[in-house]
Design a protein around this motif. Structure first.
Motif, PDB file in Angstrom:
ATOM      1  N   ILE A 133       0.828  -1.206   0.000  1.00 49.62           N
ATOM      2  CA  ILE A 133       0.000   0.000   0.000  1.00 49.62           C
ATOM      3  C   ILE A 133       0.865   1.259   0.000  1.00 49.62           C
ATOM      4  O   ILE A 133       0.606   2.212  -0.742  1.00 49.62           O
ATOM      5  N   ALA A 134       1.904   1.285   0.841  1.00 53.34           N
ATOM      6  CA  ALA A 134       2.717   2.494   0.973  1.00 53.34           C
ATOM      7  C   ALA A 134       3.548   2.778  -0.273  1.00 53.34           C
ATOM      8  O   ALA A 134       3.702   3.942  -0.665  1.00 53.34           O
ATOM      9  N   ALA A 135       4.110   1.739  -0.890  1.00 53.53           N
ATOM     10  CA  ALA A 135       4.961   1.958  -2.069  1.00 53.53           C
ATOM     11  C   ALA A 135       4.196   2.628  -3.213  1.00 53.53           C
ATOM     12  O   ALA A 135       4.648   3.650  -3.750  1.00 53.53           O
ATOM     13  N   PRO A 136       3.044   2.101  -3.630  1.00 55.77           N
ATOM     14  CA  PRO A 136       2.311   2.803  -4.697  1.00 55.77           C
ATOM     15  C   PRO A 136       1.813   4.186  -4.283  1.00 55.77           C
ATOM     16  O   PRO A 136       1.724   5.092  -5.110  1.00 55.77           O
ATOM     17  N   PHE A 137       1.505   4.346  -2.994  1.00 60.88           N
ATOM     18  CA  PHE A 137       1.086   5.661  -2.515  1.00 60.88           C
ATOM     19  C   PHE A 137       2.215   6.669  -2.696  1.00 60.88           C
ATOM     20  O   PHE A 137       1.994   7.804  -3.142  1.00 60.88           O
ATOM     21  N   LEU A 138       3.440   6.257  -2.367  1.00 64.28           N
ATOM     22  CA  LEU A 138       4.592   7.146  -2.535  1.00 64.28           C
ATOM     23  C   LEU A 138       4.835   7.464  -4.001  1.00 64.28           C
ATOM     24  O   LEU A 138       5.190   8.599  -4.345  1.00 64.28           O
ATOM     25  N   VAL A 139       4.646   6.478  -4.862  1.00 62.77           N
ATOM     26  CA  VAL A 139       4.788   6.730  -6.294  1.00 62.77           C
ATOM     27  C   VAL A 139       3.748   7.744  -6.750  1.00 62.77           C
ATOM     28  O   VAL A 139       4.031   8.657  -7.532  1.00 62.77           O
ATOM     29  N   GLY A 140       2.529   7.591  -6.238  1.00 61.16           N
ATOM     30  CA  GLY A 140       1.482   8.541  -6.576  1.00 61.16           C
ATOM     31  C   GLY A 140       1.793   9.947  -6.118  1.00 61.16           C
ATOM     32  O   GLY A 140       1.331  10.926  -6.717  1.00 61.16           O
ATOM     33  N   PRO A 145       9.932   5.291  -8.284  1.00 62.66           N
ATOM     34  CA  PRO A 145       9.405   3.975  -7.906  1.00 62.66           C
ATOM     35  C   PRO A 145      10.386   3.123  -7.106  1.00 62.66           C
ATOM     36  O   PRO A 145       9.984   2.469  -6.131  1.00 62.66           O
ATOM     37  N   ILE A 146      11.657   3.119  -7.485  1.00 61.43           N
ATOM     38  CA  ILE A 146      12.638   2.305  -6.773  1.00 61.43           C
ATOM     39  C   ILE A 146      12.822   2.839  -5.354  1.00 61.43           C
ATOM     40  O   ILE A 146      12.852   2.073  -4.380  1.00 61.43           O
ATOM     41  N   VAL A 147      12.928   4.145  -5.225  1.00 57.47           N
ATOM     42  CA  VAL A 147      13.043   4.756  -3.895  1.00 57.47           C
ATOM     43  C   VAL A 147      11.805   4.448  -3.066  1.00 57.47           C
ATOM     44  O   VAL A 147      11.888   4.122  -1.878  1.00 57.47           O
ATOM     45  N   THR A 469       3.698  -3.863  -7.454  1.00 56.28           N
ATOM     46  CA  THR A 469       2.672  -2.878  -7.096  1.00 56.28           C
ATOM     47  C   THR A 469       2.906  -1.517  -7.738  1.00 56.28           C
ATOM     48  O   THR A 469       1.964  -0.723  -7.833  1.00 56.28           O
ATOM     49  N   VAL A 470       4.122  -1.240  -8.149  1.00 60.62           N
ATOM     50  CA  VAL A 470       4.388   0.063  -8.770  1.00 60.62           C
ATOM     51  C   VAL A 470       4.812  -0.083 -10.232  1.00 60.62           C
ATOM     52  O   VAL A 470       5.239   0.879 -10.856  1.00 60.62           O
ATOM     53  N   GLY A 471       4.683  -1.301 -10.756  1.00 62.12           N
ATOM     54  CA  GLY A 471       4.914  -1.500 -12.177  1.00 62.12           C
ATOM     55  C   GLY A 471       6.352  -1.442 -12.622  1.00 62.12           C
ATOM     56  O   GLY A 471       6.632  -0.994 -13.745  1.00 62.12           O
ATOM     57  N   VAL A 472       7.290  -1.884 -11.776  1.00 68.94           N
ATOM     58  CA  VAL A 472       8.699  -1.901 -12.182  1.00 68.94           C
ATOM     59  C   VAL A 472       9.239  -3.330 -12.113  1.00 68.94           C
ATOM     60  O   VAL A 472      10.334  -3.569 -11.626  1.00 68.94           O
ATOM     61  N   ILE A 473       8.460  -4.264 -12.606  1.00 64.18           N
ATOM     62  CA  ILE A 473       8.881  -5.662 -12.639  1.00 64.18           C
ATOM     63  C   ILE A 473      10.148  -5.786 -13.473  1.00 64.18           C
ATOM     64  O   ILE A 473      10.254  -5.219 -14.552  1.00 64.18           O
ATOM     65  N   GLY A 474      11.128  -6.527 -12.958  1.00 63.60           N
ATOM     66  CA  GLY A 474      12.394  -6.703 -13.658  1.00 63.60           C
ATOM     67  C   GLY A 474      13.516  -5.855 -13.089  1.00 63.60           C
ATOM     68  O   GLY A 474      14.678  -6.029 -13.464  1.00 63.60           O
ATOM     69  N   ARG A 475      13.180  -4.949 -12.152  1.00 63.65           N
ATOM     70  CA  ARG A 475      14.199  -4.080 -11.560  1.00 63.65           C
ATOM     71  C   ARG A 475      14.462  -4.441 -10.094  1.00 63.65           C
ATOM     72  O   ARG A 475      14.883  -3.613  -9.303  1.00 63.65           O
TER      73      ARG A 475
END
Length: 511
Positions: A133-140, A145-147, A469-475
């Motif tokens: 929940i927190a990771a996508p919220f921070l991206v928003g 995204p990595i941070v 959750t933030v769409g950075v699959i592969g990183r």
């Protein structure tokens, strides 16, 4: 020694593939699964077990991995769906402005959302919900995204020792209680005395990770305040109230205290770290809607209310009917549906967002299923791989066993993805070791419990889920590189504290 090397080799393979070779976890995980199946059929196949029995064991664990992986992917999907709806409607723009009303310092915003909110969410639900929940919220909110992933994982590095309603300490330390050695209150008190130092230094690590050394300009007083207040709250609740509300209460009260501090004490924010607003488009909705602060925040407010209400009102036996994480999946998904109505997103827009989210998330099931199966095979009594790793470390430790217990706890959750599983698995071993060495089992188990919570920071399962959750699959490799550095700092502190507590400050605690 060869047994230890072979037991740990699947983890080395996965980490080398992700971090060193920079391969996506979606490619490395199936290779790790294939490798561990070969090990289970050969090197770790007991003489008295038939080939057919081993195949049957692997088959059962594989299906278990797929099933449990699907539950995690559902949480990822629901959390990502809520974020996408917030962005699609334009509500996330107003959320940014609302946070700016509290403080326009991006670093302070990161501390509140990246540290204090995950602590609250861990107490409200656990089960991977804080990072999801927190990771996508921070991206928003506009963070990289990595941070965002690294900070969300770091924010959840300490409260996992209690988890939802104190489950990790209460159930994870039940073996010591059953043996008449300790109590849930004593186990909570001692691990709180370790974690209060962890939450004190985490705000400094967050700023260092996100902004570098220059990021400390003008914000050190707030970092001291946030770390000290959060640590003291955690200490008081864990030592004088009990494990059930330690995470929930720490998260909630630390947010309140920070907001009050920021209202009365202004941070001298350099322009480089000041929130300046911006625009977020409402994709396919035609235009950005205008929301009040309460209206824009309401989907997440509903979520933050619903999680603890369900956790503390619904009987626990009901919550675990289909596995603990399932109720969290359902609540987050329902909150996403409610958010759609609240934000006025059309049905067409809602289903389109669901489709886009599913396309990006579902492939993660291959990765999660593979990684979970690897962990199940390593835990299985037939292979005994995780026990081999832990016992080898323990045998070499001697009077440094309290420090080793922290490392063992981290290894357990690194492999299993859960602090609870690590505690249950190793509590008997720690009790036997402390009996032979004449050490305090309560302080040693506290080190195990703290290490188990910290191990979630570097667990590949958690990293993969957060990336999804933030769409950075592969990183995943980029994330693990950063989390390992923070993990190493806190692990060193915890190992030192465990030694000091056991040998010097609290050798007779609870005895």
């Amino acid at each position: 020694m060869m047994d230890f090397v072979m037991a740990i080799s699947p983890l080395v393979l996965i980490l080398v593939g992700i971090i060193v070779l920079k391969m996506p976890a979606m490619k490395v995980a199936p290779l790790g699964l294939l490798y561990i199946i070969i090990l289970a059929l050969t090197y770790f196949s007991p003489a008295d077990v038939t080939f057919q029995d081993t195949v049957s064991m692997i088959d059962g664990l594989l299906w278990k991995g797929i099933k449990e992986g699907a539950k995690i992917v559902m949480l990822v999907f629901s959390s990502f769906l809520l974020l996408n709806l917030m962005q699609r409607s334009g509500a996330m723009k107003q959320v940014q402005n609302t946070l700016a009303d509290v403080t326009d310092d991006r670093r302070a915003q990161l501390i509140i959302v990246g540290l204090m909110v995950p602590i609250f969410l861990e107490g409200a639900a656990g089960a991977g919900s804080p990072a999801a929940i927190a990771a996508p919220f921070l991206v928003g909110l506009g963070f990289d995204p990595i941070v965002a992933i690294v900070i969300a994982l770091l924010g959840d590095a300490t409260p996992c020792s209690w988890g939802g309603a104190g489950l990790t300490t209460i159930t994870g330390g039940a073996y010591l209680v059953d043996q008449g050695i300790s109590s849930a209150a004593l186990n909570s008190a001692m691990v709180g005395r370790i974690h209060m130092f962890g939450v004190f230094i985490i705000p400094f690590l967050i700023v260092m990770i996100a902004f570098g050394k220059k990021g400390f300009q003008g914000i050190i007083p707030y970092l001291f305040f946030s770390g000290l207040s959060t640590g003291l709250i955690m200490f008081v609740l864990s030592n004088f109230v009990g494990p059930e509300i330690t995470s929930l209460g720490t998260g909630l009260l630390s947010i309140v205290y920070s907001v009050v501090y920021l209202k009365f004490v202004k941070i001298k924010t350099p322009e480089a770290y000041r929130y300046k607003g911006g625009s977020i488009s409402a994709e396919k909705e035609g235009q950005t809607r205008r929301y009040s602060s309460f209206h824009a925040l309401s989907p997440y407010l509903v979520l933050l209310i619903a999680l603890p209400v369900v956790r503390y009102t619904v009987p626990f036996t009901t919550l675990i009917t289909f596995g603990y994480i399932v109720w969290v999946d359902v609540v987050v998904f329902l909150c996403a549906c409610i958010g759609c109505v609240i934000l006025g997103v059309s049905m067409e827009g809602f289903f389109d967002t669901m489709k886009q989210t599913a396309v990006r998330v579902l492939p993660v099931l291959v990765t999660m299923g593979s990684l979970l199966t690897v962990s199940y095979v390593m835990q299985h009594s037939q292979t005994g791989m995780i026990q081999m790793i832990a016992s080898t470390i323990a045998d070499a430790a001697g009077q440094f066993y309290p420090a080793a217990a922290v490392a063992i706890g981290s290894a357990g959750s690194f492999i299993t993805g859960t602090g609870l599983g690590s505690n249950i698995m190793f509590a008997p071993m720690h009790l036997n070791a402390t009996s032979m060495l004449g050490l305090n089992p309560i302080t040693v188990f506290a080190g195990q419990n703290a290490g188990a919570s910290l191990g979630n920071l570097i667990c590949p399962n958690n990293v993969v889920a957060a990336c999804a959750t933030v769409g950075v699959i592969g990183r995943e490799g980029e994330v693990l590189k950063r989390t390992f550095a923070a993990f190493a700092v806190i692990l060193s502190v915890y190992m030192l504290l465990s030694m000091v507590y056991t040998h010097m400050l609290f050798p007779n605690f609870g005895l």
